[in-house]
Motif scaffolding. Structure first.
Motif, PDB file in Angstrom:
ATOM      1  N   GLU A  38       0.717  -1.185  -0.078  1.00 61.95           N
ATOM      2  CA  GLU A  38       0.049  -0.009  -0.028  1.00 61.95           C
ATOM      3  C   GLU A  38       0.932   1.054  -0.158  1.00 61.95           C
ATOM      4  O   GLU A  38       1.852   1.258   0.657  1.00 61.95           O
ATOM      5  N   ALA A  39       0.748   2.390  -0.649  1.00 62.01           N
ATOM      6  CA  ALA A  39       1.274   3.384  -1.035  1.00 62.01           C
ATOM      7  C   ALA A  39       0.368   4.931  -0.947  1.00 62.01           C
ATOM      8  O   ALA A  39      -0.569   4.500  -1.453  1.00 62.01           O
ATOM      9  N   ARG A  40       0.656   5.838  -0.427  1.00 58.10           N
ATOM     10  CA  ARG A  40       0.255   7.028  -0.459  1.00 58.10           C
ATOM     11  C   ARG A  40       0.844   7.745  -1.830  1.00 58.10           C
ATOM     12  O   ARG A  40       1.900   7.350  -2.248  1.00 58.10           O
ATOM     13  N   LYS A  41       0.433   9.001  -1.834  1.00 58.56           N
ATOM     14  CA  LYS A  41       1.006   9.734  -2.947  1.00 58.56           C
ATOM     15  C   LYS A  41       2.579   9.975  -3.078  1.00 58.56           C
ATOM     16  O   LYS A  41       3.154   9.812  -4.096  1.00 58.56           O
ATOM     17  N   ASP A  42       3.186  10.302  -1.824  1.00 63.63           N
ATOM     18  CA  ASP A  42       4.446  10.731  -1.786  1.00 63.63           C
ATOM     19  C   ASP A  42       5.347   9.131  -2.181  1.00 63.63           C
ATOM     20  O   ASP A  42       6.261   9.457  -2.822  1.00 63.63           O
ATOM     21  N   ALA A  43       4.738   8.184  -1.969  1.00 66.14           N
ATOM     22  CA  ALA A  43       5.613   7.013  -2.178  1.00 66.14           C
ATOM     23  C   ALA A  43       5.322   6.746  -3.624  1.00 66.14           C
ATOM     24  O   ALA A  43       6.467   6.112  -4.439  1.00 66.14           O
ATOM     25  N   VAL A  44       4.163   6.925  -4.381  1.00 69.26           N
ATOM     26  CA  VAL A  44       3.805   6.550  -5.779  1.00 69.26           C
ATOM     27  C   VAL A  44       4.708   7.725  -6.605  1.00 69.26           C
ATOM     28  O   VAL A  44       5.437   7.425  -7.529  1.00 69.26           O
ATOM     29  N   ASP A  45       4.968   8.774  -5.864  1.00 72.84           N
ATOM     30  CA  ASP A  45       5.655   9.827  -6.731  1.00 72.84           C
ATOM     31  C   ASP A  45       7.117   9.431  -6.929  1.00 72.84           C
ATOM     32  O   ASP A  45       7.931   9.748  -7.619  1.00 72.84           O
ATOM     33  N   PHE A  46       7.501   8.944  -5.457  1.00 72.27           N
ATOM     34  CA  PHE A  46       8.843   8.366  -5.486  1.00 72.27           C
ATOM     35  C   PHE A  46       9.130   7.346  -6.557  1.00 72.27           C
ATOM     36  O   PHE A  46      10.123   7.301  -7.129  1.00 72.27           O
ATOM     37  N   LEU A  47       8.357   6.399  -6.722  1.00 68.51           N
ATOM     38  CA  LEU A  47       8.583   5.366  -7.669  1.00 68.51           C
ATOM     39  C   LEU A  47       8.502   5.915  -9.055  1.00 68.51           C
ATOM     40  O   LEU A  47       9.206   5.512  -9.963  1.00 68.51           O
ATOM     41  N   ILE A  48       7.538   6.623  -9.473  1.00 71.27           N
ATOM     42  CA  ILE A  48       7.492   7.379 -10.913  1.00 71.27           C
ATOM     43  C   ILE A  48       8.635   8.058 -10.929  1.00 71.27           C
ATOM     44  O   ILE A  48       9.043   8.230 -12.323  1.00 71.27           O
ATOM     45  N   GLY A  49       9.327   8.590 -10.222  1.00 70.37           N
ATOM     46  CA  GLY A  49      10.486   9.539 -10.117  1.00 70.37           C
ATOM     47  C   GLY A  49      11.564   8.692 -10.705  1.00 70.37           C
ATOM     48  O   GLY A  49      12.336   9.119 -11.351  1.00 70.37           O
ATOM     49  N   LEU A  50      11.539   7.265 -10.302  1.00 69.36           N
ATOM     50  CA  LEU A  50      12.693   6.373 -11.100  1.00 69.36           C
ATOM     51  C   LEU A  50      12.620   6.401 -12.523  1.00 69.36           C
ATOM     52  O   LEU A  50      13.611   5.929 -13.103  1.00 69.36           O
ATOM     53  N   LEU A  51      11.557   6.576 -13.021  1.00 67.76           N
ATOM     54  CA  LEU A  51      11.355   6.584 -14.490  1.00 67.76           C
ATOM     55  C   LEU A  51      12.120   8.037 -15.342  1.00 67.76           C
ATOM     56  O   LEU A  51      12.256   7.967 -16.487  1.00 67.76           O
ATOM     57  N   ARG A  52      12.364   8.890 -14.444  1.00 62.55           N
ATOM     58  CA  ARG A  52      12.937   9.906 -15.071  1.00 62.55           C
ATOM     59  C   ARG A  52      14.496  10.017 -14.911  1.00 62.55           C
ATOM     60  O   ARG A  52      15.133  11.113 -15.473  1.00 62.55           O
ATOM     61  N   VAL A  53      15.124   9.081 -14.748  1.00 65.09           N
ATOM     62  CA  VAL A  53      16.494   8.743 -14.941  1.00 65.09           C
ATOM     63  C   VAL A  53      16.678   7.850 -16.306  1.00 65.09           C
ATOM     64  O   VAL A  53      15.871   7.589 -16.774  1.00 65.09           O
ATOM     65  N   PRO A  54      17.907   7.888 -16.490  1.00 65.73           N
ATOM     66  CA  PRO A  54      18.101   7.238 -17.834  1.00 65.73           C
ATOM     67  C   PRO A  54      17.755   5.473 -18.020  1.00 65.73           C
ATOM     68  O   PRO A  54      17.204   5.476 -18.983  1.00 65.73           O
ATOM     69  N   ALA A  55      17.908   4.798 -17.032  1.00 62.68           N
ATOM     70  CA  ALA A  55      17.201   3.767 -17.091  1.00 62.68           C
ATOM     71  C   ALA A  55      15.799   3.680 -17.379  1.00 62.68           C
ATOM     72  O   ALA A  55      15.244   2.887 -18.106  1.00 62.68           O
ATOM     73  N   GLY A  56      14.915   4.621 -16.668  1.00 59.74           N
ATOM     74  CA  GLY A  56      13.407   4.658 -16.993  1.00 59.74           C
ATOM     75  C   GLY A  56      13.366   5.101 -18.424  1.00 59.74           C
ATOM     76  O   GLY A  56      12.481   4.669 -18.831  1.00 59.74           O
ATOM     77  N   LEU A  57      14.041   6.079 -18.969  1.00 59.97           N
ATOM     78  CA  LEU A  57      13.881   6.498 -20.231  1.00 59.97           C
ATOM     79  C   LEU A  57      14.008   5.300 -21.477  1.00 59.97           C
ATOM     80  O   LEU A  57      13.534   5.259 -22.341  1.00 59.97           O
ATOM     81  N   ALA A  58      15.281   4.411 -20.973  1.00 55.34           N
ATOM     82  CA  ALA A  58      15.366   3.202 -21.973  1.00 55.34           C
ATOM     83  C   ALA A  58      14.101   2.226 -21.660  1.00 55.34           C
ATOM     84  O   ALA A  58      13.715   1.718 -22.825  1.00 55.34           O
ATOM     85  N   ALA A  59      13.539   2.213 -20.576  1.00 56.35           N
ATOM     86  CA  ALA A  59      12.277   1.596 -20.491  1.00 56.35           C
ATOM     87  C   ALA A  59      11.139   2.075 -21.461  1.00 56.35           C
ATOM     88  O   ALA A  59      10.423   1.351 -22.279  1.00 56.35           O
ATOM     89  N   ARG A  60      11.006   3.382 -21.310  1.00 57.35           N
ATOM     90  CA  ARG A  60      10.029   4.107 -22.253  1.00 57.35           C
ATOM     91  C   ARG A  60      10.481   3.820 -23.652  1.00 57.35           C
ATOM     92  O   ARG A  60       9.514   3.558 -24.546  1.00 57.35           O
ATOM     93  N   ALA A  61      11.609   3.978 -23.987  1.00 58.04           N
ATOM     94  CA  ALA A  61      12.030   3.691 -25.525  1.00 58.04           C
ATOM     95  C   ALA A  61      11.750   2.337 -25.719  1.00 58.04           C
ATOM     96  O   ALA A  61      11.193   2.189 -26.940  1.00 58.04           O
ATOM     97  N   LEU A  62      11.996   1.182 -25.168  1.00 52.69           N
ATOM     98  CA  LEU A  62      11.716   0.023 -25.397  1.00 52.69           C
ATOM     99  C   LEU A  62      10.263  -0.138 -25.654  1.00 52.69           C
ATOM    100  O   LEU A  62       9.752  -0.944 -26.532  1.00 52.69           O
ATOM    101  N   ALA A  63       9.540   0.385 -24.650  1.00 53.92           N
ATOM    102  CA  ALA A  63       7.994   0.144 -24.650  1.00 53.92           C
ATOM    103  C   ALA A  63       7.491   0.668 -26.115  1.00 53.92           C
ATOM    104  O   ALA A  63       6.589   0.141 -26.588  1.00 53.92           O
ATOM    105  N   ASN A  64       7.991   1.950 -26.235  1.00 46.84           N
ATOM    106  CA  ASN A  64       7.561   2.604 -27.597  1.00 46.84           C
ATOM    107  C   ASN A  64       7.851   1.671 -28.762  1.00 46.84           C
ATOM    108  O   ASN A  64       7.047   2.026 -29.790  1.00 46.84           O
ATOM    109  N   ARG A  65       8.866   1.064 -28.669  1.00 47.08           N
ATOM    110  CA  ARG A  65       9.216   0.139 -30.125  1.00 47.08           C
ATOM    111  C   ARG A  65       8.520  -1.286 -29.890  1.00 47.08           C
ATOM    112  O   ARG A  65       8.821  -1.976 -30.780  1.00 47.08           O
TER     113      ARG A  65
END
Length: 272
Positions: A38-65
Motif C-alpha cells: 500500500e502506498a500514499r501519494k508521496d511513495a508513488v511519486d517516488f517510484l514514478i520518479g525512478l522513470l526520470r533517470v536514463p534507465a527509466g527512459l530506456a524502458a520507455r524507448a523499448l515500450a514505444n518500440r
C-alpha cells in the motif's frame, strides 16, 4: 537497508515510521515474498520518479518500440501510463513528458538499449520570453500594447527599451492546464505526479494502480492466501539508498519489492 517495522499478522497495528515516503508491504512469512504494498501519494511519486533517470527512459524507448523492457521498469512505466487522468496532478497530463527526462546521454544509449540504438530526439527548445516597455510615458503609460521576444528592442510607440519581462500563462483548448498551473502556483494543488486522493496499490513488479477493498481481496485469492496469520505487515521508508537499490534490481528482476525489502538483496551486494 530501509527502516522497517514488522507486525504479527496482516491486521496488526503499525508503529509510525519517521522519515520519507513509506510503503506498507504485505509479506508471506513462509516464502518471504511481498504480495503487494500500500502506498500514499508521496511513495508513488517516488517510484514514478525512478522513470526520470536514463534507465527509466530506456524502458520507455523499448515500450514505444513494442519490445519488453528489462525487469520491473517496463511494468512500472506501463502502470503509470495506464493510470486515468483523474489520478494525476496535471489536468491534462502529457505522460511521455511527465514520465521521462528530456534527453538521454548518447554514451549511455548502447549500454541501456543495445548497440545500434536510435538516439533520442533532441530536448525541446527553451520557452520563449516576451518583453514590453516600462510604460512610463505616453502613449504607452499604464497601458503598453507592444510586446517582443528580443529584450531591449525599442518600443514602436514610445521608443523606450522593451526590457520588462512578461509572464506567459499557457493553457489548452479548455483552459484546464492553465487552471491547474495557477492552482499549483497558489498552493491550492499538490506537486509531484499523482493526487493524494486514494491509497495506491504497488505490486512486487512495481506496477501501480488505485487500491480498493475488492482489489485487495482478489489479490489474496490470486495468491491462494487462506490463513491471514501467515502474513506479515512491514513498513519501509524510501530514501536515496532505496532508490539506487530499486533501480539496480529493477533492471534484472520482476520481483523488486521482495528482492530489496524482504531478504532477496543486501546492501553489500548493491554497493559492491
Amino acid at each position: 537497508m530501509a527502516s522497517t517495522t514488522a507486525a504479527k499478522g496482516a491486521d496488526a497495528t503499525q508503529a509510525p515510521v519517521a522519515g520519507g515516503p513509506q510503503l506498507k508491504l504485505l509479506v508471506d512469512k513462509r516464502s518471504r515474498r511481498v504480495l503487494y504494498a500500500e502506498a500514499r501519494k508521496d511513495a508513488v511519486d517516488f517510484l514514478i520518479g525512478l522513470l526520470r533517470v536514463p534507465a527509466g527512459l530506456a524502458a520507455r524507448a523499448l515500450a514505444n518500440r513494442g519490445e519488453p523492457a528489462p525487469g520491473c521498469l517496463g511494468s512500472l512505466y506501463a502502470g503509470a501510463m495506464a493510470l486515468e487522468d483523474a489520478f494525476f496532478v496535471a489536468a491534462s497530463p502529457n505522460r511521455d513528458a511527465l514520465l521521462s527526462p528530456a534527453s538521454l546521454p548518447s554514451a549511455a544509449l548502447p549500454l541501456l538499449l543495445g548497440e545500434g540504438a536510435v538516439p533520442p530526439p533532441p530536448p525541446p527548445p527553451p520557452p520563449s520570453r516576451y518583453f514590453r516597455c516600462g510604460a512610463y510615458t505616453v502613449p504607452c503609460r499604464g497601458n503598453p500594447t507592444n510586446v517582443t521576444d528580443v529584450a531591449g528592442l525599442p518600443c514602436p510607440a514610445c521608443r523606450q527599451p522593451m526590457s520588462v519581462e512578461m509572464r506567459l500563462t499557457p493553457g489548452d483548448a479548455h483552459g484546464k492546464l492553465a487552471l491547474a498551473t495557477a492552482q499549483e502556483a497558489a498552493g491550492l494543488a499538490p506537486g509531484g505526479y499523482v493526487k493524494d486522493v486514494v491509497t495506491y496499490l504497488v505490486m512486487d513488479d512495481l506496477t501501480v494502480a488505485p487500491m480498493s477493498t475488492i482489489s485487495a481481496i482478489m489479490l489474496l485469492k490470486k495468491f491462494d492466501v487462506k490463513d491471514c496469520s501467515a502474513l506479515e505487515e512491514m513498513t519501509v521508508v524510501l530514501g536515496t539508498k532505496e532508490a539506487v537499490m530499486l533501480l539496480k534490481v529493477s533492471l534484472q528482476s520482476s520481483t523488486a519489492l521482495t528482492d530489496v525489502f524482504s531478504g532477496g538483496v543486501s546492501i553489500d551486494r548493491i554497493d559492491g
